[in-house]
Design an enzyme around this catalytic site. Structure first.
Site, mmCIF file in Angstrom:
data_model
loop_
_atom_site.group_PDB
_atom_site.id
_atom_site.type_symbol
_atom_site.label_atom_id
_atom_site.label_comp_id
_atom_site.label_asym_id
_atom_site.label_seq_id
_atom_site.Cartn_x
_atom_site.Cartn_y
_atom_site.Cartn_z
ATOM 1 C CE LYS A 43 -3.217 -2.336 3.159
ATOM 2 N NZ LYS A 43 -3.660 -2.354 4.550
ATOM 3 N N GLY A 44 2.140 1.091 0.291
ATOM 4 C CA GLY A 44 3.003 2.247 0.560
ATOM 5 C C GLY A 44 3.159 3.238 -0.570
ATOM 6 C CD GLU A 98 7.839 -0.744 -2.977
ATOM 7 O OE1 GLU A 98 6.725 -0.216 -2.823
ATOM 8 O OE2 GLU A 98 8.121 -1.875 -2.543
ATOM 9 C CG ASP A 99 6.848 2.208 0.086
ATOM 10 O OD1 ASP A 99 7.558 1.327 -0.464
ATOM 11 O OD2 ASP A 99 6.205 1.986 1.133
ATOM 12 C CG ASP A 102 15.324 -1.495 4.133
ATOM 13 O OD1 ASP A 102 16.537 -1.320 4.252
ATOM 14 O OD2 ASP A 102 14.594 -1.761 5.107
ATOM 15 C CE LYS A 130 15.146 2.105 5.006
ATOM 16 N NZ LYS A 130 14.537 1.930 6.361
ATOM 17 C CG PHE A 151 10.917 1.905 10.479
ATOM 18 C CD1 PHE A 151 10.879 0.857 9.573
ATOM 19 C CD2 PHE A 151 9.711 2.435 10.941
ATOM 20 C CE1 PHE A 151 9.676 0.341 9.132
ATOM 21 C CE2 PHE A 151 8.500 1.919 10.512
ATOM 22 C CZ PHE A 151 8.485 0.871 9.604
ATOM 23 C CB VAL A 152 11.274 6.979 7.154
ATOM 24 C CG1 VAL A 152 12.671 7.462 7.467
ATOM 25 C CG2 VAL A 152 11.259 6.150 5.869
ATOM 26 C CG ASP A 158 2.540 0.721 7.251
ATOM 27 O OD1 ASP A 158 3.454 0.498 6.437
ATOM 28 O OD2 ASP A 158 2.013 -0.178 7.930
ATOM 29 N NE ARG A 164 -0.761 2.188 4.923
ATOM 30 C CZ ARG A 164 0.202 1.339 4.567
ATOM 31 N NH1 ARG A 164 1.226 1.768 3.890
ATOM 32 N NH2 ARG A 164 0.145 0.060 4.911
HETATM 33 P P1 5GP Z 1 13.009 -4.216 0.911
HETATM 34 O O1 5GP Z 1 12.485 -5.484 0.359
HETATM 35 O O2 5GP Z 1 13.747 -3.357 -0.071
HETATM 36 O O3 5GP Z 1 13.844 -4.467 2.144
HETATM 37 O O4 5GP Z 1 11.812 -3.403 1.487
HETATM 38 C C1 5GP Z 1 10.799 -2.877 0.739
HETATM 39 C C2 5GP Z 1 9.556 -2.665 1.560
HETATM 40 O O5 5GP Z 1 9.836 -2.639 2.960
HETATM 41 C C3 5GP Z 1 8.926 -1.346 1.257
HETATM 42 O O6 5GP Z 1 7.986 -1.458 0.257
HETATM 43 C C4 5GP Z 1 8.306 -0.948 2.582
HETATM 44 O O7 5GP Z 1 7.001 -1.476 2.638
HETATM 45 C C5 5GP Z 1 9.131 -1.640 3.626
HETATM 46 N N1 5GP Z 1 10.111 -0.721 4.252
HETATM 47 C C6 5GP Z 1 11.453 -0.721 4.110
HETATM 48 N N2 5GP Z 1 12.023 0.260 4.827
HETATM 49 C C7 5GP Z 1 10.999 0.914 5.428
HETATM 50 C C8 5GP Z 1 10.938 2.067 6.286
HETATM 51 O O8 5GP Z 1 11.915 2.714 6.665
HETATM 52 N N3 5GP Z 1 9.685 2.435 6.681
HETATM 53 C C9 5GP Z 1 8.555 1.776 6.313
HETATM 54 N N4 5GP Z 1 7.398 2.251 6.776
HETATM 55 N N5 5GP Z 1 8.581 0.708 5.495
HETATM 56 C C10 5GP Z 1 9.796 0.287 5.058
#
Ligand code: 5GP
Length: 178
Positions: A43-44, A98-99, A102, A130, A151-152, A158, A164
């Site tokens: 949903k991000g 994508e939001d 990470d 990040k 963590f943001v 969210d 959100r």
């Molecule tokens: P990844 O697979 O790259 O580790 O993470 C992607 C997903 O993790 C993002 O779509 C998001 O939903 C969640 N995520 C990663 N870092 C953060 C953060 O700092 N804050 C929030 N709210 N969600 C995060």
């Protein structure tokens, strides 16, 4: 205006809006005359996607996928598709919206998954990156901002389905998320 659970604001509303406008203009230029399918990741991405869509002069389709890899503030490391595309990706230029990136695991999985559907091209647009947290190499063609490893929340992101709606991106107070 901030929020009592926010320790510090990383990106203010005006700064985010200005950057999205730039991204929209670049994407419009790059995809002019092409058949673009924006794939929003629920949903991000919804707040980012809706602003991006309105700042880009694009004749495009929009569809959504929902994947789950996180619960609370930590990654489970496993990606599951909870909702799939309704539109066909065949022969289209796909742009995953994508939001945040990470570890990169979610986008890596999505790219591999969508590549099997015979798109003409596939690229990634993330609001936040990040880079220090990357576990697999993923390249986003379009990135709003690089941010430090924290963590943001806000602007669609969210913590346990809260925050959100905040129009900025901020770091949660430790006592709220731990
Ligand atoms: P990844 O697979 O790259 O580790 O993470 C992607 C997903 O993790 C993002 O779509 C998001 O939903 C969640 N995520 C990663 N870092 C953060 C953060 O700092 N804050 C929030 N709210 N969600 C995060």
């Amino acid at each position: 205006m901030t929020h009592p659970d926010i320790e510090r604001v990383l990106l203010g509303e005006a700064e985010i809006q200005a950057r999205i406008k730039e991204l929209g203009q670049t994407i419009s230029r790059d995809y002019a005359g092409r058949r673009l399918l924006l794939v929003g990741i629920l949903k991000g991405s919804v707040v980012f996607l809706s602003d991006l869509l309105r700042s880009a002069a694009l004749d495009c389709e929009v569809d959504f996928m929902c994947v789950s890899s996180y619960s609370g503030s930590g990654s489970t490391g496993q990606v599951r598709v909870l909702l799939d595309l309704r539109e066909s990706a065949d022969g289209k230029d796909l742009l995953i919206v994508e939001d945040i990136m990470d570890t990169g695991l979610t986008l890596h999985y999505l790219l591999e998954n969508l590549k099997t559907r015979n798109p003409r091209s596939i690229e990634v647009c993330v609001l936040l990156d990040k880079p220090q947290c990357r576990q697999v190499p993923v390249k986003a063609k379009y990135t709003g901002f690089q941010i430090p490893n924290a963590f943001v929340v806000g602007f669609g992101l969210d913590y346990n389905e809260r925050y959100r709606q905040l129009p900025f991106v901020g770091v949660l107070r430790e006592e709220v998320c731990c």
